[in-house]
Enzyme design. Sequence first.
Site, PDB file in Angstrom:
ATOM      1  CG  ASN A   6       1.218  23.869  45.635  1.00  0.00           C
ATOM      2  OD1 ASN A   6       0.618  23.203  44.789  1.00  0.00           O
ATOM      3  ND2 ASN A   6       2.444  23.599  45.996  1.00  0.00           N
ATOM      4  CD  GLU A  30       4.851  16.059  37.081  1.00  0.00           C
ATOM      5  OE1 GLU A  30       4.885  16.703  38.135  1.00  0.00           O
ATOM      6  OE2 GLU A  30       3.857  15.987  36.341  1.00  0.00           O
TER       7      GLU A  30
END
Length: 457
Positions: A131, A437
Amino acid sequence: MSTFTVINPATARPIREIARTAVEDVDAVIARAKHIQRAWAGIAPVARADALRRFARVVEEHVEELAQLEVRNSGHPIESARWEASHVAQVLNFYAGAPERLSGQQIPVSGGLDVTFHEPYGVVGIIVPWNFPMTIASWGFAPALAAGNAVVLKPAELTPLTAIRLGELALEAGLPEGLFSVVTGSGSVVGQRFVSHPDVRKVVFTGSTEVGTDVAAGCARELKPVTLELGGKSANIVFADADLEKAAASAPGAVFDNAGQDCCARSRILVERSVYDRFLELLEPAVRGFTVGDPALETTQMGPLISASHRTTVEGFLEGANVAFRGSAPSSDDAAFGDGFWFAPTVVLADRGDRIAHEEVFGPVVAVLPFDDETDAVRLANDTIYGLAGSIWTENLGRAVRVARGVKSGVLSVNSHSSVRYWTPFGGMKASGLGRELGPDAAEHFTETKNVFFATD
Ligand code: NAP
Ligand code: MG
């Protein structure tokens, strides 16, 4: 050698043949990475920082090329693709600041000196989905390299082109060969080898909750740490006291961006019952005005879905659904784009028990549900296995704070839909993932702490 065909999703036409790397060849790449990593970790921190800044600069010089590649391979609108390519350069620049800042601690002890070191894992394996092929890859490889690791990166078979190009640009920038390798092929072969290979010491996985759970189980067998960024069913919560015009105008972008193929998509709009009808009235023109079409045009807001099979999956969610209204998309009599995997933005009025109210569609379909009060809104927002993102629209500060604390999601925004800033942490709760992250601490997440005591007596 076995290959697979990369397809342009806007036209369904083939672009390129890409190699399916065999297990022996994956092993050879990992062996080379293991070797070169020792040298990379051993150079001066400033030299690693400089190398990453050079890499960032080369990416910056190729933003347009990378963006055009993503338009063709992923059908992302050109403006989005340019943002994505620039973002990769920014992420590299940001983590280029990390090597000289990975300080350990000095801890008081008697009879000596105690210090800690942030040691790199060694080789880090990064598995990314289709994506957002280049941005998600950079969230892994930039901090991992900064911390002194070598990286092997597996792009999704559907969308490998920008990752391959980034691997070439790393070499152009002067990164040593084998330090950052892009390994194309299937998840079941290349991805699984990252999981099972004893010399890959950490795995970063972004993708579906189903595959992520499997990857985590495989990593457990090898006792290797894993970061998981998985699916989502994020809520866009609109209270009666919100700026309804602004909330309605921004809602389509928050879910239809990247054709809804965004783990942070606000794919459930929860609206306070007293303003439910008014909100839908405002939402309808915003959805109908969402520009879907040729991704090469700067005016386009949404491109196609990634594949024919994914479109079939998305269509399946409309069976028996109460569709309120839809936007537009190129149709089969459009000569240029008729065969592409188009899907018009769709608004569904849902009940709490409906499949569409709980499951991730990963397409341009949004479910709208009413709620009664603040407690009900939080309960409804939390009524899914996921917990990635979410938005809260209210003019009441106390309520904004209470709801932000009450919703079990990793990334929330108030009176906005922002999810990703590379200098702030990103990641999910519950079935949306493990670990974080980006943000100030990401490089440290690619290290393990070593404690050393030096006796002075
Ligand atoms: P996927 O099927 O889970 O695939 C993700 C990656 O894993 C691909 O590179 C895939 O390779 C690989 N893979 C497949 N099977 C594997 C296995 N057995 N072992 C190791 N690797 C394997 O997900 P997707 O369909 O590409 O992406 C959609 C999903 O990703 C959605 O659920 C979405 O929410 C999630 N997502 C989450 C985030 C986040 O940050 N939380 C971001 C983006 C996407 P191949 O496809 O090449 O075989
Ligand atoms: Mg898949």
